[in-house]
Design a protein around this motif. Sequence first.
Motif, PDB file in Angstrom:
ATOM      1  N   ASN A  60       4.813   2.722 -11.502  1.00 40.73           N
ATOM      2  CA  ASN A  60       6.263   2.841 -11.594  1.00 40.73           C
ATOM      3  C   ASN A  60       6.784   3.302 -10.239  1.00 40.73           C
ATOM      4  OD1 ASN A  60       8.799   2.709 -12.810  1.00 40.73           O
ATOM      5  ND2 ASN A  60       8.048   3.642 -14.695  1.00 40.73           N
ATOM      6  N   ALA A  61       8.118   3.385 -10.116  1.00 40.95           N
ATOM      7  CA  ALA A  61       8.663   3.771  -8.811  1.00 40.95           C
ATOM      8  C   ALA A  61      10.057   4.345  -8.943  1.00 40.95           C
ATOM      9  CB  ALA A  61       8.698   2.562  -7.868  1.00 40.95           C
ATOM     10  N   ASN A  62      10.324   5.334  -8.115  1.00 43.18           N
ATOM     11  CA  ASN A  62      11.661   5.850  -7.882  1.00 43.18           C
ATOM     12  C   ASN A  62      11.711   6.215  -6.400  1.00 43.18           C
ATOM     13  OD1 ASN A  62      10.868   8.757  -7.523  1.00 43.18           O
ATOM     14  ND2 ASN A  62      10.261   8.553  -9.669  1.00 43.18           N
ATOM     15  N   PRO A  63      12.863   6.552  -5.846  1.00 48.01           N
ATOM     16  CA  PRO A  63      12.917   6.792  -4.405  1.00 48.01           C
ATOM     17  C   PRO A  63      11.927   7.840  -3.894  1.00 48.01           C
ATOM     18  CG  PRO A  63      15.131   6.486  -5.243  1.00 48.01           C
ATOM     19  CD  PRO A  63      14.226   6.521  -6.439  1.00 48.01           C
ATOM     20  N   ASP A  64      11.719   8.910  -4.643  1.00 47.96           N
ATOM     21  CA  ASP A  64      10.782   9.942  -4.202  1.00 47.96           C
ATOM     22  C   ASP A  64       9.349   9.433  -4.185  1.00 47.96           C
ATOM     23  OD1 ASP A  64      12.668  12.065  -3.807  1.00 47.96           O
ATOM     24  OD2 ASP A  64      12.815  12.266  -5.976  1.00 47.96           O
ATOM     25  N   SER A  65       8.930   8.789  -5.272  1.00 49.71           N
ATOM     26  CA  SER A  65       7.547   8.313  -5.327  1.00 49.71           C
ATOM     27  C   SER A  65       7.338   7.126  -4.393  1.00 49.71           C
ATOM     28  CB  SER A  65       7.168   7.931  -6.762  1.00 49.71           C
ATOM     29  OG  SER A  65       7.896   6.809  -7.221  1.00 49.71           O
ATOM     30  N   MET A  66       8.391   6.322  -4.171  1.00 52.37           N
ATOM     31  CA  MET A  66       8.281   5.205  -3.235  1.00 52.37           C
ATOM     32  C   MET A  66       8.018   5.722  -1.825  1.00 52.37           C
ATOM     33  SD  MET A  66       8.535   1.791  -3.347  1.00 52.37           S
ATOM     34  CE  MET A  66       9.794   1.013  -4.353  1.00 52.37           C
ATOM     35  N   LYS A  67       8.754   6.754  -1.426  1.00 54.15           N
ATOM     36  CA  LYS A  67       8.532   7.336  -0.098  1.00 54.15           C
ATOM     37  C   LYS A  67       7.134   7.935   0.012  1.00 54.15           C
ATOM     38  CE  LYS A  67      13.368   8.336   1.044  1.00 54.15           C
ATOM     39  NZ  LYS A  67      14.390   9.394   1.275  1.00 54.15           N
ATOM     40  N   ALA A  68       6.669   8.567  -1.053  1.00 54.77           N
ATOM     41  CA  ALA A  68       5.327   9.149  -1.030  1.00 54.77           C
ATOM     42  C   ALA A  68       4.270   8.065  -0.864  1.00 54.77           C
ATOM     43  CB  ALA A  68       5.072   9.947  -2.309  1.00 54.77           C
ATOM     44  N   GLY A  69       4.438   6.942  -1.575  1.00 50.28           N
ATOM     45  CA  GLY A  69       3.498   5.840  -1.434  1.00 50.28           C
ATOM     46  C   GLY A  69       3.523   5.244  -0.037  1.00 50.28           C
ATOM     47  N   LEU A  70       4.715   5.093   0.525  1.00 46.58           N
ATOM     48  CA  LEU A  70       4.831   4.570   1.880  1.00 46.58           C
ATOM     49  C   LEU A  70       4.221   5.525   2.899  1.00 46.58           C
ATOM     50  CD1 LEU A  70       8.460   3.141   1.618  1.00 46.58           C
ATOM     51  CD2 LEU A  70       6.365   1.795   1.923  1.00 46.58           C
ATOM     52  N   ASP A  71       4.418   6.819   2.684  1.00 44.67           N
ATOM     53  CA  ASP A  71       3.775   7.811   3.551  1.00 44.67           C
ATOM     54  C   ASP A  71       2.254   7.660   3.498  1.00 44.67           C
ATOM     55  OD1 ASP A  71       6.202   8.908   4.328  1.00 44.67           O
ATOM     56  OD2 ASP A  71       6.131  10.533   2.852  1.00 44.67           O
ATOM     57  N   GLY A  72       1.740   7.416   2.294  1.00 43.17           N
ATOM     58  CA  GLY A  72       0.300   7.226   2.145  1.00 43.17           C
ATOM     59  C   GLY A  72      -0.196   6.016   2.922  1.00 43.17           C
ATOM     60  N   LEU A  73       0.564   4.923   2.850  1.00 43.15           N
ATOM     61  CA  LEU A  73       0.191   3.731   3.603  1.00 43.15           C
ATOM     62  C   LEU A  73       0.247   4.006   5.102  1.00 43.15           C
ATOM     63  CD1 LEU A  73      -0.450   0.695   3.789  1.00 43.15           C
ATOM     64  CD2 LEU A  73       2.013   0.257   3.610  1.00 43.15           C
ATOM     65  N   ALA A  74       1.321   4.656   5.542  1.00 41.19           N
ATOM     66  CA  ALA A  74       1.462   4.970   6.969  1.00 41.19           C
ATOM     67  C   ALA A  74       0.356   5.901   7.449  1.00 41.19           C
ATOM     68  CB  ALA A  74       2.829   5.606   7.230  1.00 41.19           C
ATOM     69  N   GLY A  75      -0.191   6.713   6.533  1.00 44.42           N
ATOM     70  CA  GLY A  75      -1.225   7.676   6.908  1.00 44.42           C
ATOM     71  C   GLY A  75      -2.587   7.060   7.144  1.00 44.42           C
ATOM     72  N   TRP A  76      -2.756   5.776   6.818  1.00 46.39           N
ATOM     73  CA  TRP A  76      -4.049   5.133   7.079  1.00 46.39           C
ATOM     74  C   TRP A  76      -4.216   4.950   8.574  1.00 46.39           C
ATOM     75  CZ3 TRP A  76      -7.849   2.560   3.821  1.00 46.39           C
ATOM     76  CH2 TRP A  76      -7.777   3.013   2.496  1.00 46.39           C
ATOM     77  N   ALA A  77      -5.248   5.553   9.115  1.00 44.50           N
ATOM     78  CA  ALA A  77      -5.438   5.594  10.567  1.00 44.50           C
ATOM     79  C   ALA A  77      -6.444   4.539  11.008  1.00 44.50           C
ATOM     80  CB  ALA A  77      -5.899   6.990  10.971  1.00 44.50           C
ATOM     81  N   VAL A  78      -6.815   4.604  12.274  1.00 45.74           N
ATOM     82  CA  VAL A  78      -7.771   3.637  12.816  1.00 45.74           C
ATOM     83  C   VAL A  78      -9.114   3.764  12.114  1.00 45.74           C
ATOM     84  CG1 VAL A  78      -6.652   3.606  15.062  1.00 45.74           C
ATOM     85  CG2 VAL A  78      -8.465   5.254  14.627  1.00 45.74           C
ATOM     86  N   ASP A  79      -9.835   2.648  12.025  1.00 45.03           N
ATOM     87  CA  ASP A  79     -11.145   2.684  11.390  1.00 45.03           C
ATOM     88  C   ASP A  79     -12.207   3.156  12.376  1.00 45.03           C
ATOM     89  OD1 ASP A  79     -11.739   0.563  13.061  1.00 45.03           O
ATOM     90  OD2 ASP A  79     -11.680  -0.963  11.488  1.00 45.03           O
ATOM     91  N   ARG A  80     -13.461   3.123  11.953  1.00 47.92           N
ATOM     92  CA  ARG A  80     -14.536   3.674  12.788  1.00 47.92           C
ATOM     93  C   ARG A  80     -14.765   2.861  14.064  1.00 47.92           C
ATOM     94  NH1 ARG A  80     -19.394   3.362   8.663  1.00 47.92           N
ATOM     95  NH2 ARG A  80     -17.726   4.279   7.420  1.00 47.92           N
ATOM     96  N   ASP A  81     -14.254   1.616  14.076  1.00 44.19           N
ATOM     97  CA  ASP A  81     -14.357   0.800  15.277  1.00 44.19           C
ATOM     98  C   ASP A  81     -13.140   0.961  16.181  1.00 44.19           C
ATOM     99  OD1 ASP A  81     -16.830  -0.307  14.474  1.00 44.19           O
ATOM    100  OD2 ASP A  81     -15.784  -1.717  13.161  1.00 44.19           O
ATOM    101  N   GLY A  82     -12.226   1.861  15.801  1.00 47.27           N
ATOM    102  CA  GLY A  82     -11.065   2.112  16.625  1.00 47.27           C
ATOM    103  C   GLY A  82      -9.942   1.119  16.443  1.00 47.27           C
ATOM    104  N   GLU A  83      -9.998   0.324  15.372  1.00 48.39           N
ATOM    105  CA  GLU A  83      -8.968  -0.692  15.146  1.00 48.39           C
ATOM    106  C   GLU A  83      -7.856  -0.144  14.260  1.00 48.39           C
ATOM    107  OE1 GLU A  83      -8.490  -5.266  13.421  1.00 48.39           O
ATOM    108  OE2 GLU A  83     -10.456  -4.287  13.487  1.00 48.39           O
ATOM    109  N   GLN A  84      -6.613  -0.335  14.687  1.00 44.65           N
ATOM    110  CA  GLN A  84      -5.461   0.097  13.900  1.00 44.65           C
ATOM    111  C   GLN A  84      -5.281  -0.845  12.706  1.00 44.65           C
ATOM    112  OE1 GLN A  84      -3.201   2.719  14.311  1.00 44.65           O
ATOM    113  NE2 GLN A  84      -2.356   2.069  12.360  1.00 44.65           N
ATOM    114  N   PRO A  85      -5.170  -0.341  11.487  1.00 40.35           N
ATOM    115  CA  PRO A  85      -4.982  -1.236  10.342  1.00 40.35           C
ATOM    116  C   PRO A  85      -3.621  -1.930  10.386  1.00 40.35           C
ATOM    117  CG  PRO A  85      -4.752   1.053   9.667  1.00 40.35           C
ATOM    118  CD  PRO A  85      -5.238   1.079  11.088  1.00 40.35           C
ATOM    119  N   TYR A  86      -3.583  -3.132   9.844  1.00 36.21           N
ATOM    120  CA  TYR A  86      -2.335  -3.866   9.685  1.00 36.21           C
ATOM    121  C   TYR A  86      -1.787  -3.479   8.310  1.00 36.21           C
ATOM    122  CZ  TYR A  86       0.950  -7.798   9.793  1.00 36.21           C
ATOM    123  OH  TYR A  86       2.085  -8.568   9.800  1.00 36.21           O
ATOM    124  N   ARG A  87      -0.680  -2.745   8.271  1.00 43.09           N
ATOM    125  CA  ARG A  87      -0.211  -2.096   7.046  1.00 43.09           C
ATOM    126  C   ARG A  87       0.946  -2.894   6.432  1.00 43.09           C
ATOM    127  NH1 ARG A  87       0.383   3.437  10.207  1.00 43.09           N
ATOM    128  NH2 ARG A  87       1.261   1.864  11.601  1.00 43.09           N
TER     129      ARG A  87
END
Length: 511
Positions: free
Chosen positions: A348-375
């Motif tokens: 489900n989604a509302n503005p608060d949970s939507m922002k939290a989910g987007l924050d989670g996606l944005a928080g995915w960092a580079v992998d062990r090979d140093g590659e930035q994920p395509y989000r």
Amino acid sequence: MMTMTVEQAAEAVGGKLRRGETSPDSPIGTVVTDSRQAGAGSLFVAIAGEHVDGHRFVGQVYHAGAVAALVDHEVEGAEITQIVVPDTVRALGLLAKANIELRRRSGTPFTVVGVTGSVGKTTTKDLLRAVLSTQGETVAPVGSFNNDIGMPITALEVNEHTRFLIAEMGANHLGEIANLGALVPPDIAVVLKVGVAHLGEFGSVENIQRAKSEIVRALVPHGVAVLNADDEHVVPMADIAPGEVIWFGLGERAGFRASDITADGRDRAGFTLTAPGHDPVKVRLAIPGRHNVMNALAVIAVAVRIGVPVDDIVNVLAEQSSISPHRMAVFGLERGGSRFTVIDDSFNANPDSMKAGLDGLAGWAVDRDGEQPYRIAVLGSMLELGANETELHRGIGAYAVGLGLDAVIGVGSRGDGKLDELAGDLVAGARDACTADHASTLTELVHDVDEADRLVIDLAAGHANAVVLLKGSHASGLSALAGRWDRNDDLPEPSAPVAAADAERRNGEAQ
């Protein structure tokens, strides 16, 4: 369920007994609202739903072994004994109330923990169940069984061996949580956050605040309120608490406080916990989402108050990586010749949970090979937001661009003009933000999950390290897409991949 016969159940709900082939003295083992779940010793509650009337199946449950049916009118020709009441949903609640009262009178320790809030209820419930289950038999709802049917069904699972009941309480209108609390009064009430979920139904944030405060008013005498110290709409609830108030949060008011918050490359949070009477301790969460720090603090506050050792709580939180379906569930997928990681937060989604989910996606960092994920954010519409729904959807699109995500896909509906319009608002907000900020986020509006499925496959084909967030209200269909991806079936019709030149053209237009 506590020991109760059919006749005693009829007395508890004020129903009239219509005798059939089953005995009124038969003990009830389970209570079900789905005829397919009926079995030996069960009580079937016939509910007239929007699409299906359970009364149609009263005759069948007898042959499955049910001992009685709870109905709002006598079903002619049915062999089973029937308990006739004016309203079967209300009677289901009364039966749950009777079951909890029987458990309280048994004399052995028993605690009800009620949980509410605009976001985080189910995750908090899942974490709390994991922690409390280490201390005794714990009953908690499946998924989000938190309304006038789901919560009583959960309460009817309580038996003489149950030590804890976790009662998740949700609401779309004023008075709903008050009703649930009257049926199952909590010993401990948790209020997580007052947000704008169901704003269209409630009319104002102040009404949402009043609705969530109903759980505090429902506390047993001298019950404990566990409150979010950082939410200005939750703080005043301390004034109506009948007993002890425990605060959790990030600020100085909070007794249970998190500091030094970090997150790893998969957005799993860590923090330093400060708790009354304890030395600071490091906590690491196994579930993704930095926003889950607040949910974890609420869980810790409840568990410590009950008497669970802090070290035990911390160990469980570090291991609990599985929660209810479609809530920040992470899995890898090879599909249509592409490989990508899915963050399924589609329940489900509302503005608060939507922002939290987007924050989670944005928080995915580079992998062990140093590659930035395509989000890639695949977002559906949010419902029940009232007059500000257009502005709120546009704001989410802009928020996604502001996080620096690589692609925002709004998923509308060919069969529902409103869902399509709201998804369009979301994408429009993203495009406006791209223009204003000179951002290069790819933005796209699609009109069903098949189009979304194909577009993600095409985008992932050009980016070996793609991560995809699914987030939207249930009606948007994204949970169905998540299920399709989890099973890895129903591959969409092939289409020409999104060419690099075409992507560059659209990004250039956004600039």
